[in-house]
Design a protein around this motif. Structure first.
Motif, PDB file in Angstrom:
ATOM      1  N   ARG A 123       0.636  -1.357   0.025  1.00 35.86           N
ATOM      2  CA  ARG A 123       0.108  -0.098   0.032  1.00 35.86           C
ATOM      3  C   ARG A 123       1.075   1.184   0.118  1.00 35.86           C
ATOM      4  N   ASN A 124       2.144   1.127   0.274  1.00 32.45           N
ATOM      5  CA  ASN A 124       3.154   2.302   0.157  1.00 32.45           C
ATOM      6  C   ASN A 124       3.541   2.612  -1.273  1.00 32.45           C
ATOM      7  N   GLU A 125       3.324   1.772  -2.176  1.00 36.78           N
ATOM      8  CA  GLU A 125       3.822   1.983  -3.494  1.00 36.78           C
ATOM      9  C   GLU A 125       2.533   2.302  -4.501  1.00 36.78           C
ATOM     10  N   SER A 126       2.665   3.099  -5.587  1.00 41.64           N
ATOM     11  CA  SER A 126       1.773   3.391  -6.679  1.00 41.64           C
ATOM     12  C   SER A 126       1.206   2.236  -7.258  1.00 41.64           C
ATOM     13  N   THR A 127      -0.084   2.025  -7.474  1.00 43.30           N
ATOM     14  CA  THR A 127      -0.499   0.836  -8.331  1.00 43.30           C
ATOM     15  C   THR A 127      -1.082   1.092  -9.584  1.00 43.30           C
ATOM     16  N   ILE A 128      -0.758   0.552 -10.473  1.00 40.46           N
ATOM     17  CA  ILE A 128      -1.107   0.801 -11.914  1.00 40.46           C
ATOM     18  C   ILE A 128      -1.972  -0.352 -12.506  1.00 40.46           C
TER      19      ILE A 128
ATOM     20  N   LEU B 239     -17.074  -4.063 -20.935  1.00 41.58           N
ATOM     21  CA  LEU B 239     -16.031  -4.898 -21.984  1.00 41.58           C
ATOM     22  C   LEU B 239     -17.142  -5.770 -22.706  1.00 41.58           C
ATOM     23  N   LYS B 240     -16.701  -5.955 -23.951  1.00 45.65           N
ATOM     24  CA  LYS B 240     -17.322  -6.789 -25.057  1.00 45.65           C
ATOM     25  C   LYS B 240     -16.864  -8.203 -24.749  1.00 45.65           C
ATOM     26  N   ASN B 241     -17.664  -9.246 -25.164  1.00 44.26           N
ATOM     27  CA  ASN B 241     -17.131 -10.687 -25.131  1.00 44.26           C
ATOM     28  C   ASN B 241     -15.906 -11.042 -25.782  1.00 44.26           C
ATOM     29  N   GLY B 242     -15.011 -11.506 -25.044  1.00 47.41           N
ATOM     30  CA  GLY B 242     -13.845 -11.898 -25.637  1.00 47.41           C
ATOM     31  C   GLY B 242     -12.762 -12.047 -24.453  1.00 47.41           C
ATOM     32  N   LEU B 243     -11.663 -12.270 -24.742  1.00 45.58           N
ATOM     33  CA  LEU B 243     -10.433 -12.385 -23.723  1.00 45.58           C
ATOM     34  C   LEU B 243      -9.663 -11.234 -23.773  1.00 45.58           C
ATOM     35  N   TYR B 244      -9.137 -10.671 -22.459  1.00 49.84           N
ATOM     36  CA  TYR B 244      -8.423  -9.713 -22.306  1.00 49.84           C
ATOM     37  C   TYR B 244      -7.330 -10.144 -21.230  1.00 49.84           C
ATOM     38  N   LEU B 245      -6.262  -9.115 -21.180  1.00 50.00           N
ATOM     39  CA  LEU B 245      -5.270  -9.367 -20.219  1.00 50.00           C
ATOM     40  C   LEU B 245      -5.305  -8.223 -19.228  1.00 50.00           C
ATOM     41  N   LEU B 246      -5.287  -8.741 -17.820  1.00 52.08           N
ATOM     42  CA  LEU B 246      -5.328  -7.823 -16.783  1.00 52.08           C
ATOM     43  C   LEU B 246      -3.825  -7.670 -16.343  1.00 52.08           C
ATOM     44  N   LYS B 247      -3.276  -6.354 -16.064  1.00 54.04           N
ATOM     45  CA  LYS B 247      -1.808  -6.293 -15.635  1.00 54.04           C
ATOM     46  C   LYS B 247      -2.062  -5.097 -14.769  1.00 54.04           C
ATOM     47  N   LEU B 248      -1.338  -5.557 -13.771  1.00 61.79           N
ATOM     48  CA  LEU B 248      -1.250  -4.638 -12.394  1.00 61.79           C
ATOM     49  C   LEU B 248       0.282  -4.653 -12.180  1.00 61.79           C
ATOM     50  N   GLN B 249       0.625  -3.048 -11.809  1.00 64.23           N
ATOM     51  CA  GLN B 249       2.110  -3.179 -11.651  1.00 64.23           C
ATOM     52  C   GLN B 249       2.015  -2.215 -10.241  1.00 64.23           C
ATOM     53  N   ASN B 250       2.574  -2.781  -8.957  1.00 65.71           N
ATOM     54  CA  ASN B 250       2.710  -2.358  -7.816  1.00 65.71           C
ATOM     55  C   ASN B 250       3.922  -2.277  -7.370  1.00 65.71           C
ATOM     56  N   GLY B 251       4.528  -0.863  -7.227  1.00 65.25           N
ATOM     57  CA  GLY B 251       6.223  -0.749  -7.236  1.00 65.25           C
ATOM     58  C   GLY B 251       6.621  -1.316  -8.245  1.00 65.25           C
ATOM     59  N   ASN B 252       7.744  -2.337  -8.159  1.00 63.66           N
ATOM     60  CA  ASN B 252       8.702  -2.978  -9.039  1.00 63.66           C
ATOM     61  C   ASN B 252       7.859  -4.078  -9.280  1.00 63.66           C
ATOM     62  N   LYS B 253       6.885  -4.555  -8.867  1.00 64.58           N
ATOM     63  CA  LYS B 253       6.265  -5.938  -8.994  1.00 64.58           C
ATOM     64  C   LYS B 253       5.265  -5.808 -10.172  1.00 64.58           C
ATOM     65  N   MET B 254       5.346  -6.861 -11.100  1.00 63.46           N
ATOM     66  CA  MET B 254       4.220  -6.849 -12.258  1.00 63.46           C
ATOM     67  C   MET B 254       3.402  -8.211 -12.160  1.00 63.46           C
ATOM     68  N   TYR B 255       2.057  -8.005 -11.994  1.00 69.13           N
ATOM     69  CA  TYR B 255       1.212  -9.034 -12.211  1.00 69.13           C
ATOM     70  C   TYR B 255       0.376  -9.060 -13.297  1.00 69.13           C
ATOM     71  N   GLN B 256      -0.049 -10.151 -13.700  1.00 74.20           N
ATOM     72  CA  GLN B 256      -1.025 -10.512 -14.975  1.00 74.20           C
ATOM     73  C   GLN B 256      -1.683 -11.580 -14.884  1.00 74.20           C
ATOM     74  N   ASN B 257      -2.784 -11.460 -15.496  1.00 72.88           N
ATOM     75  CA  ASN B 257      -3.675 -12.855 -15.723  1.00 72.88           C
ATOM     76  C   ASN B 257      -4.558 -12.368 -16.788  1.00 72.88           C
TER      77      ASN B 257
END
Length: 80
Positions: free
Chosen positions: A23-28, A56-74
Motif C-alpha cells: 500500500r506504500n507503492e503506487s498501483t497501476i 467490456l465486450k465478449n472476448g479475452l483480455y489481459l489484466l495487468k497490475l503494477q505495484n512498485g517494482n512488482k508486475m502481475y498479470q492474468n
C-alpha cells in the motif's frame, strides 16, 4: 507473478484475490486486448479488489497490475 480472477468467464463484475499489494507503492491497473492495445486504466478503490466489467465486450483480455517494482498479470474472459 499472477493473481486469481473470479468469476472467469465474467459478465458484469470481476473480483481479484491472492494479490499482495504494498500500500506504500503506487498501483497501476490496466485492461489490455490480447494484441496489447490499452482498453482502460482502472483504479482499484477498495480492499475487496473488484471492478465493474460491464463495459467490456465478449472476448479475452489481459489484466495487468503494477505495484512498485512488482508486475502481475492474468487473462480474463468476458462472456455475456
Amino acid at each position: 507473478e499472477s493473481f486469481e480472477i473470479y468469476p472467469n468467464p465474467a459478465t458484469n463484475r470481476v473480483f481479484i484475490k491472492n494479490l499482495s499489494l504494498n500500500r506504500n507503492e503506487s498501483t497501476i491497473f490496466q485492461i489490455l486486448s490480447l494484441d496489447g492495445r490499452l482498453i482502460r486504466n482502472l483504479q482499484l478503490q477498495n480492499e475487496d479488489l473488484s471492478f465493474d466489467s460491464s463495459f467490456l465486450k465478449n472476448g479475452l483480455y489481459l489484466l495487468k497490475l503494477q505495484n512498485g517494482n512488482k508486475m502481475y498479470q492474468n487473462k480474463l474472459m468476458i462472456q455475456k
